[in-house]
Scaffold this active site. Sequence first.
Site, mmCIF file in Angstrom:
data_model
loop_
_atom_site.group_PDB
_atom_site.id
_atom_site.type_symbol
_atom_site.label_atom_id
_atom_site.label_comp_id
_atom_site.label_asym_id
_atom_site.label_seq_id
_atom_site.Cartn_x
_atom_site.Cartn_y
_atom_site.Cartn_z
ATOM 1 C CD GLU A 24 -7.149 5.284 -9.817
ATOM 2 O OE1 GLU A 24 -8.026 4.757 -9.115
ATOM 3 O OE2 GLU A 24 -5.937 5.078 -9.628
ATOM 4 C CE LYS B 42 -9.894 5.827 -1.814
ATOM 5 N NZ LYS B 42 -8.495 6.247 -1.903
ATOM 6 C CG HIS C 68 -17.795 -17.788 -28.230
ATOM 7 N ND1 HIS C 68 -18.465 -18.471 -29.219
ATOM 8 C CD2 HIS C 68 -16.478 -17.894 -28.518
ATOM 9 C CE1 HIS C 68 -17.576 -18.999 -30.057
ATOM 10 N NE2 HIS C 68 -16.368 -18.655 -29.655
ATOM 11 C CD GLN D 252 -5.338 1.349 -10.544
ATOM 12 O OE1 GLN D 252 -4.653 0.357 -10.689
ATOM 13 N NE2 GLN D 252 -5.209 2.149 -9.502
ATOM 14 C CB SER E 96 -0.917 0.007 1.230
ATOM 15 O OG SER E 96 -1.661 1.198 1.256
ATOM 16 C CE LYS E 97 2.086 7.348 -3.981
ATOM 17 N NZ LYS E 97 1.845 8.000 -5.248
ATOM 18 C CB THR E 98 -1.687 5.801 1.340
ATOM 19 O OG1 THR E 98 -2.598 4.690 1.164
ATOM 20 C CG2 THR E 98 -1.732 6.688 0.116
ATOM 21 N N GLY F 288 0.231 5.187 -7.936
ATOM 22 C CA GLY F 288 -0.208 3.826 -7.597
ATOM 23 C C GLY F 288 -0.342 2.933 -8.814
ATOM 24 N NE ARG F 289 -3.725 6.584 -12.831
ATOM 25 C CZ ARG F 289 -3.972 7.494 -11.895
ATOM 26 N NH1 ARG F 289 -4.227 7.107 -10.661
ATOM 27 N NH2 ARG F 289 -3.981 8.778 -12.175
ATOM 28 C CD GLU G 96 -10.943 -0.628 -0.243
ATOM 29 O OE1 GLU G 96 -10.115 0.137 0.303
ATOM 30 O OE2 GLU G 96 -11.743 -0.245 -1.107
#
Length: 553
Positions: free
Chosen positions: A353, A512, A384, A349, A205-207, A267-268, A212
């Site tokens: 994002e 959030k 399909h 993302q 987690s960056k932060t 983050g991405r 989550e």
Amino acid sequence: MSTEQRDAIWQSLEKRASSISGQTIRSLFEDDGDRFSRFSVEAAGLLLDYSKNKITKETLDDLVALAQACGLENAKAAMFAGEKINQTENRAVLHVALRDFSARVFHVDGENVTLGVENVRRRLSDFCARVHSGEFSGYSGRPLTHVVNIGIGGSDLGPLMAVDALRPYWIKGRQANFVSNVDGQHIADVLAGADPERTLFIVASKTFTTQETIANAATAKEWFLASGASEKDIAKHFVALSTNEKAATEFGIAPENIFEFWDWVGGRFSLWSAIGLSIALQVGYSNFEKLLRGAHVMDEHFRAAPPEKNMPVLAALVGIWNRNFIGANAHAILPYDQHLARFPAFLQQLDMESNGKSKTMDGANVAQATGPVVFGEPGTNGQHAFYQLLHQGTDLVSADFIASAISAADTGDHHRLLLSNFLAQTQAMMRGQTKDEARDALNEAGHAGPDADILAAHKTFPGDRPTNSILMEKLTPETLGALIALYEHKIFCQGVIWGINSFDQWGVELGKTLAKELLPKIAKLGGDADQTRSDDASTDGLINWINDRRGKA
Ligand code: F6P
């Protein structure tokens, strides 16, 4: 160039779109047998064929001029120079520094950041070697063969996608699992099959504040301790990848188990940083480095090639053409490669994002449409499922088809079958089928009369669907790295042309905040909840319905 020049080029492109509307991509091919060599480019082990788009040389000249008028070269130079181009967060954007293997030195605020990058790379390499050799083992002395990466968004999708993509490179006996969703079923399912003595938890987690990830990490820690391990054993089973060393330490992770990265890594865009640890553990550090090196080759191409031969720039310009002038609202990512099954989710993302924005850098409303809806599934499965709409729906959807000439599993005739479908779909989307062609086929099959005419209408395909084809010889760490970097730079170029900030993500914050406010209003099982009703009638009604069931449970 000035805004007036940009506007003039934009208007010229609008005119070109209107004058080309009478033609089809099919007719462009009929008029020019040389479209493939004119509208394709090779770089970093990839081939991009963009000839099946409704473009001409003149369109492309205008698009290149548009990029210049929007200051793409300066923006590119500013990014590579470590300038704070992510203005709303006052941050540099330097994921390219993470995978630079030249003698170049990157600076942010006058500080040499290359030293830190090299130091973390060394630590990652050393840690992988120690885990793989068993020197860094679990609390009972057993080797740590299983990894559970706990993260979400960029701290999950990139590593998950890359681990899947590099399956042929997996080290035998090693297994990586990913937990992202705050839905407790996700971690429960993963823990159900895990052996605490052999599992390494990576809290990514960056932060280190993401709800989550913190909830999942806390559950993993509880599970680990409940299995018989002690607090001091946490140091042997939990590592953190974060810019927030303080929060990771407070969580209980030993300082020597924290692998840092920096706020100038979005983050991405972070799989190249310590966030890639799960990849390195699964495929070996040397393959992880090959992934980085593949991206670096694309970076060097992006840096140096002139716009008309620059793969990411061309991909961006064709995307702008389809989105703003041809009317495609959605863009499908269609990898004909089962190992790239998560690539569309990763790109959702990365693209949405980044470019799902409606304000320009100075806070004004954008003057044109920005990022399209991005979605996709691997071929041939998508054929399909949703391709019907791509071929005959009322919305125009552009698409990228991605494949390798040689598969890691070239068993039987599978890969030839796969490739023939890949080619057939791009051809069908370009060419379509006229009503006359459909009627002739029906007649040949013995159907005639008025019914055949109605059926022929249903069997008519308008075609004229714009697609790109991206090919590589094989999906390797290097080509995967180049492929991801291609999209990263494409998205950046589009953001520059649209005048938006591709590197912030304020749009995810409101949800959030509201989730935090709503949490106390949701009853614990068999319990009560805060009865305050301050929400709209729908939300109140839903809360009542949920609480009624949970209260009785
Ligand atoms: O919610 C959006 C986001 O901030 C993404 O940009 C990021 O990749 C994800 O959350 C996870 O953030 P973190 O790595 O800080 O836990």
